[in-house]
Design a protein around this motif. Structure first.
Motif, PDB file in Angstrom:
ATOM      1  N   LEU A 169      -5.931   3.173  -3.422  1.00 34.53           N
ATOM      2  CA  LEU A 169      -6.461   3.836  -2.228  1.00 34.53           C
ATOM      3  C   LEU A 169      -7.768   3.199  -1.774  1.00 34.53           C
ATOM      4  N   ARG A 170      -8.607   2.783  -2.725  1.00 38.34           N
ATOM      5  CA  ARG A 170      -9.846   2.087  -2.356  1.00 38.34           C
ATOM      6  C   ARG A 170      -9.541   0.759  -1.674  1.00 38.34           C
ATOM      7  N   GLU A 171      -8.532   0.052  -2.186  1.00 41.93           N
ATOM      8  CA  GLU A 171      -8.142  -1.215  -1.557  1.00 41.93           C
ATOM      9  C   GLU A 171      -7.625  -0.986  -0.142  1.00 41.93           C
ATOM     10  N   ILE A 172      -6.858   0.074   0.048  1.00 38.66           N
ATOM     11  CA  ILE A 172      -6.339   0.372   1.390  1.00 38.66           C
ATOM     12  C   ILE A 172      -7.484   0.672   2.345  1.00 38.66           C
ATOM     13  N   SER A 216     -11.873  -3.688   6.993  1.00 40.08           N
ATOM     14  CA  SER A 216     -11.915  -5.128   7.277  1.00 40.08           C
ATOM     15  C   SER A 216     -10.907  -5.568   8.325  1.00 40.08           C
ATOM     16  N   LYS A 217     -10.102  -4.625   8.843  1.00 39.45           N
ATOM     17  CA  LYS A 217      -9.087  -4.936   9.850  1.00 39.45           C
ATOM     18  C   LYS A 217      -8.047  -5.934   9.338  1.00 39.45           C
ATOM     19  N   LEU A 218      -7.799  -5.911   8.011  1.00 34.83           N
ATOM     20  CA  LEU A 218      -6.789  -6.812   7.451  1.00 34.83           C
ATOM     21  C   LEU A 218      -5.375  -6.315   7.734  1.00 34.83           C
ATOM     22  N   LEU A 219      -5.221  -5.001   7.947  1.00 38.31           N
ATOM     23  CA  LEU A 219      -3.938  -4.411   8.305  1.00 38.31           C
ATOM     24  C   LEU A 219      -4.144  -3.482   9.493  1.00 38.31           C
ATOM     25  N   PRO A 220      -3.142  -3.327  10.328  1.00 34.34           N
ATOM     26  CA  PRO A 220      -3.261  -2.365  11.437  1.00 34.34           C
ATOM     27  C   PRO A 220      -3.482  -0.952  10.918  1.00 34.34           C
ATOM     28  N   PHE A 273       0.038   4.785   6.728  1.00 36.74           N
ATOM     29  CA  PHE A 273       1.301   4.917   6.007  1.00 36.74           C
ATOM     30  C   PHE A 273       1.093   4.709   4.508  1.00 36.74           C
ATOM     31  N   LEU A 274       0.343   3.662   4.144  1.00 33.84           N
ATOM     32  CA  LEU A 274       0.121   3.386   2.730  1.00 33.84           C
ATOM     33  C   LEU A 274      -0.723   4.474   2.068  1.00 33.84           C
ATOM     34  N   THR A 275      -1.700   4.999   2.797  1.00 31.82           N
ATOM     35  CA  THR A 275      -2.520   6.080   2.257  1.00 31.82           C
ATOM     36  C   THR A 275      -1.674   7.308   1.971  1.00 31.82           C
ATOM     37  N   ASN A 276      -0.818   7.677   2.907  1.00 30.43           N
ATOM     38  CA  ASN A 276       0.058   8.833   2.702  1.00 30.43           C
ATOM     39  C   ASN A 276       1.064   8.583   1.587  1.00 30.43           C
TER      40      ASN A 276
END
Length: 274
Positions: free
Chosen positions: A10-13, A19-23, A29-32
């Motif tokens: 979760l910290r990485e997400i 950092s705007k590395l992912l939309p 979605f990944l957090t959920n």
């Protein structure tokens, strides 16, 4: 998946989001997906994301909280002593409690709440000392010691480095005040002996604990680096003595400190980033 691995993911997400590395929608979605506790509780209604989306319930809740705080501020002075303590502790428990709950999912909001709680701890203490005319010389040092210990413990427990640093800063001020009353005429050489052993101790603890306890080595190293300049700051700011050669000594120590940081960068960076 155990709790430690889930919190790391979760910290990485959150880092990818900042950092705007992912939309943004992928990060949501990944957090959920990985926030199992959040799904079990039906999600957290108080978050920066809900504020940004314009949730009426959240904004009304915020209005109610602000109104309650203002009412407490207006009538706090007429509360009995016991009710004042209970009110202050309740507000601090809410601030620090939510800061701990939201530490992984909403790190920025968590830092804000921890900062508010820390500021209120100090302000409530000063306010109560003034309201009850507590003029004994030990009340303010006791408040400073209590704040320092509380910030160190909570900062370590919630892994908030700034809170730990503030706690050690408060304890250092208490240390300086004590020796200022014992040795008010101490020279710069005596102040070096007073502060530099603590500097060495904190940096040694940073090295000793960096592979044993996560999230503490960087704080100890930062405190040690700050203590490197404390003899000069103690003389200049706290004691009010300003010899003509003191700025030269301060600049020289800054240069020596930067040279040591550069020379040993491959070692201390490992401690700080562990």
């Amino acid at each position: 998946m155990n709790t430690e691995k889930r919190e790391t993911i979760l910290r990485e997400i959150q880092y990818w989001r900042r950092s705007k590395l992912l939309p943004e929608q992928y990060c949501d979605f990944l957090t959920n997906l990985y926030d199992e506790e959040g799904r079990e509780r039906g999600g957290n209604p108080i978050s920066l994301r809900n504020l940004e989306q314009g949730s009426i319930k959240v904004w009304l809740f915020g209005f109610g909280v602000i109104s309650l705080i203002l009412l407490i501020g207006f009538y706090f002075s007429v509360f009995p002593w016991g009710l004042q303590i209970a009110t202050a502790i309740s507000i601090l428990v809410v601030c620090y409690g939510y800061a701990g709950v939201l530490r992984v999912r909403e790190p920025n909001f968590s830092l804000i709440l921890a900062g508010i709680g820390s500021l209120l701890t100090l302000l409530f203490g000063i306010w109560m000392i003034g309201l009850h005319d507590l003029t004994a010389p030990y009340w303010k040092p006791s408040l400073l010691a209590l704040c320092g210990l509380l910030w160190c413990i909570l900062g370590f427990g919630m892994r908030i480095g700034l809170l730990q640093f503030a706690g050690y800063g408060a304890l250092c001020l208490l240390y300086a005040e004590f020796f200022g009353s014992v040795r008010p005429d101490a020279g710069i050489a005596e102040l070096q002996l007073l502060w530099l052993p603590l500097c060495v101790l904190m940096i040694w603890l940073s090295w000793l604990l960096h592979h044993r306890i996560s999230g503490i080595a960087g704080v100890y190293f930062a405190v040690g680096a700050a203590l490197w300049l404390m003899p000069e700051l103690d003389s200049l700011v706290l004691r009010g003595t300003e010899p003509d050669w003191l700025p030269t000594l301060l600049i020289a120590k800054i240069g020596i400190g930067l040279a040591l940081l550069f020379g040993f960068r491959k070692k201390w960076m490992v401690w700080v980033t562990t």
